[in-house]
Write a protein that holds these residues in place. Sequence first.
Motif: not given
Lengths: 139, 139
Positions: A37, A47, A52
């Motif tokens: 991440v 994002r 993710l």
Amino acid sequence: MSFPEQDLGLIGAVGRMYRRLRAERGSDELNDTQFTVLAMVTREGPRTPSELGAFAGVTPPSMHQAIGCLVDAGLVVREPDPHDGRKVLVVPTATGEQFADEVRRRRHEWLGARLDALSPEERQTLAAAARILRDIADS
Amino acid sequence: MSFPEQDLGLIGAVGRMYRRLRAERGSDELNDTQFTVLAMVTREGPRTPSELGAFAGVTPPSMHQAIGCLVDAGLVVREPDPHDGRKVLVVPTATGEQFADEVRRRRHEWLGARLDALSPEERQTLAAAARILRDIADS
DNA sequence: TATTGTTATACTCTATAACTATA
DNA sequence: TATAGTTATAGAGTATAACAATA
């Protein structure tokens, strides 16, 4: 064994290299998902948790917890998406950017030293192989 | 990002390839540690839990449990070391050999199809890269 | 006394199911 | 009604610490 050299030795080589690179991250503060991440949002920008989770291959609740750990560590923050009230954006903090850079630096340091010890031809071979492997993996 | 091409793109390529190969195992009955143990003892013969734990990068209790799962599944058996009463040997069963072969077959099938689609020069590049990567990873 | 393996226990990570809020 | 996210809860895997057996 059954299939001696049919794979060119790639499976073993990739597995060993992966384990070694993971070890050379030099930090056990983040697990694989958390690291993925942080790498994603620092490299490619904010994002959503869904994006993710899909990339990391985990379910929404797992991603939620992973993000929560990063938030607690001060590496990312959750921000509301201005265009869609349902969505959340995971954004790296300055600390998160620094941390990601530091991990990348350590890993590149280790690999770079090994690459420097190779001949130009060997380096060229590896660069070409990296492109081929990427194509195969993404196929 | 900070270190664009210093790693020849290797880190990303190896990571993607590893994830893809893991997916192509086509079986989620064994986790990574269990699979590593089964692969090790079917390829290289019986090993002690300590050896397997060191190779897989887990602690003795974790390895003990992983072996226990494989024993419960009928894929390996624990045998006493005839030369050292403290030691235990993890030995694959016929079922375990079959299972390992089957997983290897699936994975080689996938990779083999990709390799067949390459030019002879590309295959040669990959074979050479595999040797170099193995040396680097083991260094 | 050192080494190998095992047991006891707790923690982390992940998943499924159910719930809330927004489009 | 569908989508994005969250919460509740349980299961799998791993680790540390303590213990047993053998060298």
